[in-house]
Each structure stands twice: as C-alpha cells, then as structure tokens.
Write a protein that holds these residues in place. Structure first.
Motif, PDB file in Angstrom:
ATOM      1  N   ASP A   1     -30.793 115.184 -27.507  1.00 60.13           N
ATOM      2  CA  ASP A   1     -29.390 115.370 -27.905  1.00 60.13           C
ATOM      3  C   ASP A   1     -28.827 116.686 -27.375  1.00 60.13           C
ATOM      4  N   GLY A   2     -29.586 117.739 -27.567  1.00 53.52           N
ATOM      5  CA  GLY A   2     -29.135 119.046 -27.086  1.00 53.52           C
ATOM      6  C   GLY A   2     -27.968 119.603 -27.861  1.00 53.52           C
ATOM      7  N   GLY A   3     -27.781 119.173 -29.121  1.00 53.56           N
ATOM      8  CA  GLY A   3     -26.649 119.644 -29.912  1.00 53.56           C
ATOM      9  C   GLY A   3     -27.082 120.172 -31.260  1.00 53.56           C
ATOM     10  N   PRO A   4     -26.171 120.110 -32.258  1.00 59.86           N
ATOM     11  CA  PRO A   4     -26.462 120.681 -33.577  1.00 59.86           C
ATOM     12  C   PRO A   4     -27.641 120.006 -34.290  1.00 59.86           C
ATOM     13  N   ILE A   5     -27.886 118.733 -34.026  1.00 58.15           N
ATOM     14  CA  ILE A   5     -28.994 118.072 -34.724  1.00 58.15           C
ATOM     15  C   ILE A   5     -30.330 118.650 -34.275  1.00 58.15           C
ATOM     16  N   GLY A   6     -30.518 118.863 -32.965  1.00 58.10           N
ATOM     17  CA  GLY A   6     -31.748 119.487 -32.474  1.00 58.10           C
ATOM     18  C   GLY A   6     -31.915 120.891 -33.039  1.00 58.10           C
ATOM     19  N   ALA A   7     -30.793 121.629 -33.124  1.00 56.63           N
ATOM     20  CA  ALA A   7     -30.854 122.978 -33.697  1.00 56.63           C
ATOM     21  C   ALA A   7     -31.236 122.916 -35.169  1.00 56.63           C
TER      22      ALA A   7
END
Length: 526
Positions: free
Chosen positions: A70-76
């Motif tokens: 994903d590379g977005g807030p979910i991965g973070a």
C-alpha cells in the motif's frame, strides 16, 4: 489368608544367621537401583522440562515477513502497532521491499518454502480505497474490509504452537494497527472526508479492516494435538513389545541353536517388515478416520503410510540393536531414554527451545514429523533433503547391526548349550558312577549273605537229598533277588537322570533369555 496356603509356609526367622547376608545383599541391590533410576528419570525430566523452559520468551525467534504494497497510512499503522508489541514474546516482523516480493503469490511461496513462519502484507491502494469509503457513496458500499491486511501461514506446522505464536499475534498486531490508524487519521477524517450521513461510511470508519487469513493447510481437528506426542510414543512402544514377542518365539522354539544365522536374520527382517507395514497402516488409518474434515487425500494417505512404515521399522531394528549390544538390566533404561529424547525433539519447534536442543535434528522422530508436515501441507515444508537421509541412515545401520547381532546371539547360544550339555553329562556320569558303586556293594552283600545261608543248610542237613534241595532252592531265589534289584536300580537311575536332564533343560531355557534380550511369553502357542 485362606487363599494361597503355601504362602504361609514357615520361613526362616529374621534373626536366623543365614538370613543376614541375604538381607544385606537385597538392601544393597535395591539401594543401587533406586539411586540409578532416580538419577535417570531426574535427568529425563530436566531434559524434557528444559526444552519447554521460558517458551514464550523465545517467540521472537519466529520471523514474520512484512511487505507494504500500500505504501500509505495503513502500512505506517502496522509499523506503529509493532513498536508497541515488540518484545521477547512477540514474533519478529521482518519488513522487505516490494521489489523482493513483487506479487502476493511470491509471499505465499516464501511461507511455503519455510523461509518465514508467516507473512503479513497490505494490499495495493488499500489506504486510497478506505479514504474513498469514508466519503460515502458507491465506494463505501463496495468497500471490502477483508482486502486490506492479509496474513499468510501454514497451520500444519506445529498447529498447537503456530495458532498462538503466529496467527493470534498477527491478530493482535492488526488490532494495534487499527488503533494506531484511528488515532492518526480520525480527527482529519471527521473534519474533512467522513460522510456521517452514510451508514456504510460510518461502518468503514469504525472498523476499517478485518485481518484476512491465507492458511496453506488448515489443521484444526482435535486429534492434531497428539500427532507429535502420543503417536510417536505409541509407535515406539508398539515396536518394543513386538520385539519382545519375537524374542520369546525364538527362545521358546530354541531357534538360535537349530537354524542357521543368515536364515534367522532374513526371516526376522521379513517378520519385522510385515509387522511394521501393517502397524503403520493401522496408525495412518486411525489418523484419517478421525481427521474431522481435514483436507487430505488418498495420495497423501499413501505417502503418510510409507513414512510411518519407515519410521516404525527403523525403530524396531534400533531397539533390537539396544537389546543385542546393551546389557539386559540397562535395556529398559535405554528404551525410556530413547522415547523421551525422540518426543522432546518434536514437542516444539527448535526456535522456541534453547539452542542446545537443536541436536535433535539427528533423531528420527524429528525427521519423520517434518516429512509428515511436508506430506500433509502439499510440499510446504521442504526439509526432505535432510529428513529422509537421516531416516535411511538409521534404517541401514539398524538392519546391519541387527543382522550381525543374530550371529552374536547364535554364537553365545551354542556356547551356552555346549556348556550346559557338558555339565549335564558330567552330572549324569557322576550319578551313574555312584549308582554302580552302590549296586556293586549291594550285590557283594547279597553274595555274602547267600554263601552264609548255603553253609548253614549244608551243615544242618543229615541227608544228602536235603543238601541238594537246599542248593537248588537257594540259587534261583538268589538270582531272582539280584534280577529284581537290578531292575529296580535301573528304574531308579532312569528317574534320576530324567529329573536331572529336565532341570538342566529348564535352566538352559531360563538362562537363554540373557542372550535374546527382553522376551515375553507368546500366547496361543501349544
């Protein structure tokens, strides 16, 4: 007690001088064996418990692959949640770039190839889809909460352990990541993108994702808990008991002194092969009968049967080697040690035990269990490169040493028989010599008595006819008495020799147990 009246027969008093040395010898033997067995079982308990010691503190040795597509807030959020859970009792999350695993299928292959105990990944564009769902409309209605965060694992690998050490911990990480995501984006979403009038958008906001599971081989049946414990123990005990019956047959029919050793070796291997072939079939059949919906097929049944057959037969010959080359009093100790060592090698993955226990790679139980996992999970445990060679080494070495042991047993059986026959002949000769001396003495005494009687008759007779009558009467009586005495002596001698030979034969049968290893009386044999 009124039962067993002979048990109440008078025994020597405890103060009898002849009892004291026996009492001391018994106490000494009991004390030595008590100490020896206590040390043995203390060591086995310590070894077993040591493999389980601080098991939860070794969970960090489980490596879990993480790839953020994903590379977005979910991965973070996943990284933030792992920071809060990271510790000795939590698996190690190993993040790798998407270039190393460009497709989710490559992650599944990595778990199948046991490069990792499990894997976690975010789906591509998961954050964008969630943001669109919060705005409501068709995006919210079609939003799939299970297409955000996915865990890949193989439940067939130590199912009782991996359930809690991998799947449950990943669920905890998913929950922690959801909390972290809500804390990071809730205020902004409420102010800007959240459509509070759309129920689907509110549902996506309150529960943004559900952890999806890709289980390579679901293994949830109740019998799974004994595949690596009682199944192994019962197979080992089964081979030991049949070995005892086989030894009992060879002892009962005195085959080591009547059949050539090479034929005995061949027949023993055939008998053990047939027995373990049938026994492994029954074991596999029991596993399949109680699989309770487990997704395994007939091809896996056949492979499982062959693996268990190899394991059962190698244990039969290894236990036979124990009974040949280990002193009989120590054979039970070797058996229980062999069982505990093998079972300990498969109780837990070596990642959860101290490093010392990795020597269990050399034990057959660990190898066969890894072969079974590979069979049950359609090849998702590729450790055959070492497991099969270990099993075949035990098989080959066991068959060779077991066959050599047949010659050893036959050699000592013949030596013992010759010594016992010589001892029996010496005792029989001694009895015969003693009986002949006694018979000769009786005949001499009878001759003297007869001569005295003849002289008395001769002197007392006044007529020549009475002298002749006395002589003719005395001689047949003397011959008849001598004949009767000789016949009685021969019968008595025959009875004595018969008893002596019978006793010698019983001693030979009893002592032959020492040369054949543990043996049990065989039922249903005339």
């Amino acid at each position: 007690m009124r039962f067993y009246p002979k048990a109440r027969k008078e025994r020597p008093s405890k103060d009898d001088p002849s009892v004291r040395p026996v009492r001391l010898a018994v106490l000494k033997a009991v004390t030595i064996n008590l100490i020896l067995l206590q040390i043995l079982f203390l060591g086995l308990f310590c070894y077993l418990f040591g493999s389980l010691f601080q098991e939860t503190d070794h969970v960090h040795n489980f490596n879990i692959l993480f790839v953020d597509y994903d590379g977005g807030p979910i991965g973070a959020a996943v990284r933030s949640g792992y920071e809060t859970l990271q510790g000795p009792s939590f698996p190690s999350l190993m993040e790798r770039p998407t270039s190393a695993y460009p497709q989710p299928g490559s992650i599944t292959s990595a778990v199948c190839d046991i490069n990792y105990w499990g894997a976690l990944y975010t789906t591509p564009n998961a954050s964008d889809r969630l943001t669109a769902a919060l705005a409501g409309g068709p995006a919210a209605s079609s939003y799939n909460q299970s297409n955000v965060l996915v865990v890949v694992w193989n439940q067939a690998r130590y199912p009782t352990v991996i359930d809690s050490a991998v799947f449950d911990t990943m669920k905890a990480l998913s929950d922690a990541a959801r909390v972290a995501y809500s804390l990071a984006t809730a205020r902004q979403a409420i102010q800007t993108s959240l459509n509070s009038s759309d129920p689907a958008a509110l549902a996506a906001f309150s529960d943004p994702w559900t952890l999806a599971s890709v289980n390579l081989q679901p293994t949830s049946q109740g019998s799974r808990v004994i595949y690596n414990t009682l199944c192994i123990i019962l197979i080992l005990i089964q081979e030991f008991f049949y070995l005892g019956y086989v030894n009992g047959v060879y002892m009962q029919f005195k085959l080591y002194t009547t059949v050539t050793p090479h034929r005995i070796a061949v027949v023993r291997q055939i008998i053990s092969g047939v027995y373990t072939f049938v026994g492994s079939l029954c074991t596999t059949g029991a596993i399949w009968a109680f699989r309770s919906g487990w997704d395994v097929n007939a091809y896996q049944f056949l492979l499982c049967w062959m693996a268990l057959w190899l394991f059962a037969h190698l244990n039969f010959v290894i236990l036979d080697v124990f009974t040949i080359w280990i002193s009989p009093p120590f054979v039970p100790m070797a058996l229980i040690s062999w069982i505990v060592l093998n079972v300990t090698s498969v109780l837990l993955p070596f990642e959860l035990s101290p490093g010392f226990y990795k020597w269990g790679y050399a034990l057959p139980a660990h190898s066969v269990f890894n072969v079974l996992i590979d069979i049950w999970s359609h090849g998702c445990n590729p450790q055959l490169y070492y497991a099969l060679p270990v099993l075949f080494v035990y098989e080959v070495v066991g068959v060779i040493l077991s066959s050599i042991g047949v010659y050893r047993r036959a050699h000592y059986a013949v030596l013992k028989q010759e010594a016992e026959e010589k001892s029996c002949d010496d005792r029989a000769a001694a009895i015969l010599s003693e009986h002949q001396q006694q018979q000769q003495q009786e005949e001499e005494e009878e001759e003297e008595s007869s001569l005295t009687q003849e002289d008395t008759i001769h002197e007392a007779s006044d007529i020549g006819d009475s002298e002749e009558i006395g002589r003719e009467t005395t001689r047949p009586m003397r011959r008849r008495r001598a004949t009767v005495t000789a016949l009685e002596g021969q019968n008595e001698l025959a009875d004595m020799l018969r008893r002596e030979i019978t006793r010698s034969e019983m001693e030979r049968v009893t002592s032959s147990r020492d040369n054949t290893g543990p043996s049990f009386e065989v039922p249903f044999v005339s």
